[in-house]
Enzyme design. Structure first.
Site, PDB file in Angstrom:
ATOM      1  N   ASP A  17       0.724  -1.037  -0.092  1.00 49.54           N
ATOM      2  CA  ASP A  17       0.001   0.072   0.081  1.00 49.54           C
ATOM      3  C   ASP A  17       0.711   1.047  -0.145  1.00 49.54           C
ATOM      4  O   ASP A  17       1.498   1.875   0.864  1.00 49.54           O
ATOM      5  CB  ASP A  17      -0.975   0.105   1.620  1.00 49.54           C
ATOM      6  CG  ASP A  17      -2.302   0.342   0.978  1.00 49.54           C
ATOM      7  OD1 ASP A  17      -3.434   0.279   0.755  1.00 49.54           O
ATOM      8  OD2 ASP A  17      -1.966   2.151   0.878  1.00 49.54           O
ATOM      9  N   ASP A  32      -7.469  -2.521  -5.838  1.00 49.01           N
ATOM     10  CA  ASP A  32      -8.558  -1.994  -4.838  1.00 49.01           C
ATOM     11  C   ASP A  32      -8.177  -0.957  -5.365  1.00 49.01           C
ATOM     12  O   ASP A  32      -8.134  -0.611  -4.093  1.00 49.01           O
ATOM     13  CB  ASP A  32      -8.958  -2.861  -4.758  1.00 49.01           C
ATOM     14  CG  ASP A  32     -10.404  -2.641  -3.880  1.00 49.01           C
ATOM     15  OD1 ASP A  32     -11.158  -1.699  -4.254  1.00 49.01           O
ATOM     16  OD2 ASP A  32     -10.309  -3.118  -2.740  1.00 49.01           O
ATOM     17  N   CYS A  50     -15.004   0.397  -5.262  1.00 50.51           N
ATOM     18  CA  CYS A  50     -15.961  -0.248  -4.729  1.00 50.51           C
ATOM     19  C   CYS A  50     -17.269   1.082  -5.063  1.00 50.51           C
ATOM     20  O   CYS A  50     -18.293   2.098  -4.427  1.00 50.51           O
ATOM     21  CB  CYS A  50     -16.318  -0.048  -3.059  1.00 50.51           C
ATOM     22  SG  CYS A  50     -14.985   1.514  -2.620  1.00 50.51           S
TER      23      CYS A  50
END
Length: 386
Positions: free
Chosen positions: A247, A287, A340
């Protein structure tokens, strides 16, 4: 706390949020200062605040003002609550309604869409005939969904353990790992099933996306925007392989080692400056940071803070991540892009742009889930090199 005192507390917290304090910070700050409030009080206040934020625009109109009191009045009026009892002024409760408030609540108003004005035309275009259903779903509470860890158990067996924990669940058809919590959602985190890694909290849309992708034992999988690592652990539940987490902000992964240990999965944390040394990977899953528009019923404060300028910035970051991640994929490997979000600008538009600029890549599969599918909004695309 009395029901009226809970309402007054929610009003004060809403005013704090409307002044600029993030919702979670405002709720946490109140809880720390209010040791007298029991767990049921804290849960009830939180529910009031989040219901109000989900329906902030329509509630303000129904309640006659756009402050915490007006919004809370509007929500309770929409729910046909006993307003005289809840606004009685007794003890620490909310003050009685004024004549103007009584008139506002009694008036018939056309409920606006509970979304920022600037984004409504965009979502109408992107969702088409599904827009009304999605807009309405964003005004409601989201279901609590669990993912069964197939590395440790089966869905049927996990249900039995959850039942012993006081949690009643039902299988969800969208994914073979998914359970919806029907009773006892606040018992999940302290129960045996969760503590021993049999289940994790995860929306069914993410589970369905992972289930739809082709996994093979022995693959080296990199979760490029890992955050808490939920997607990586879901992948690990379906295959045997080597799992890596990265990340850009390593602090987001601070809970991942404990979660991975609970799930029985070995995950190697990869620092940003050493990721190229671990490449290539058979699968790179991205993602990416996004608007979260598909999850706004869970984080309703976020939709009122989101701006068109923030969307432009996110689009640039998303494109950069996709480009960087593609260079880490082994020949014949799989690249996955996911959000999302319900917005085409973050989903299909990004995929089409990437393929146009990188003709050596092609789209094998893409899928958009919306709230009309009984899940959060979620998009993913699977790429392979031509």
């Amino acid at each position: 706390m009395t029901p009226s005192a809970r309402i007054q507390t929610a009003i004060e917290i809403l005013d704090d949020i409307l002044s600029g304090t993030p919702a979670e910070k405002a709720l946490t700050g109140w809880a720390r200062k209010s040791r007298f409030a029991g767990s049921k009080d804290r849960a009830a206040v939180r529910d009031h605040v989040f219901d109000a934020l989900r329906r902030r625009a329509s509630a303000a109109l129904q309640g006659g003002s756009d402050d915490g009191r007006g919004i809370m009045l509007g929500v309770l009026a929409q729910d046909e609550a006993d307003l005289e009892r809840l606004f009685s002024g007794d003890g620490y409760g909310a003050a009685p309604m004024t004549e103007a408030e009584v008139a506002a609540v009694a008036a018939k108003v056309a409920e606006p869409v509970d979304l920022p004005d600037w984004i409504v035309p965009m979502l109408r275009t992107d969702l088409g005939t599904a827009f009304p259903e999605n807009a309405d779903a964003l005004r409601q509470r989201a279901p609590v969904c669990l993912r069964v860890n197939l590395k440790k158990t089966t869905r049927d067996a996990a249900q039995l353990v959850l039942q012993d924990d006081g949690v009643t669940t039902a299988p969800m058809s969208q994914a073979d790992t998914a359970l919806q919590v029907l009773e006892g959602p606040r018992k999940v985190a302290v129960g045996q099933a969760y503590q021993t890694g049999l289940v994790e909290l995860q929306d069914v849309s993410s589970q369905a996306a992972i289930a739809a992708l082709p996994w093979s034992d022995g693959q080296r999988v990199l979760d490029y925007c890992a955050g808490g690592g939920g997607k990586l652990l879901a992948i690990a539940g379906r295959m045997e392989g080597a799992f890596f987490a990265h990340d850009a902000n390593p602090d987001r992964m601070q809970d991942l080692p404990a979660r991975a240990a609970r799930a029985g999965v070995d995950v190697e944390i990869v620092a940003p400056d050493s990721i190229s040394q671990h490449a290539p990977f058979d699968v790179v899953f991205c993602d990416v940071p996004c608007s979260g528009s598909g999850t706004w019923r869970r984080t309703p404060d976020a939709k009122w803070r989101f701006t068109a300028e923030m969307l432009d910035d996110l689009n640039a970051v998303q494109a950069q991540i996709l480009q960087e991640a593609s260079g880490l994929v082994a020949q014949g490997g799989m690249l996955v892009y996911a959000t999302c979000s319900l917005l085409a600008a973050e989903n299909g538009d990004q995929v089409d742009k990437f393929v146009q600029e990188n003709p050596e890549w092609s789209v094998v599969h893409r899928q958009q889930k919306t709230l009309a599918d009984g899940s959060d909004g979620f998009f993913f695309a699977q790429f392979t090199r031509v």
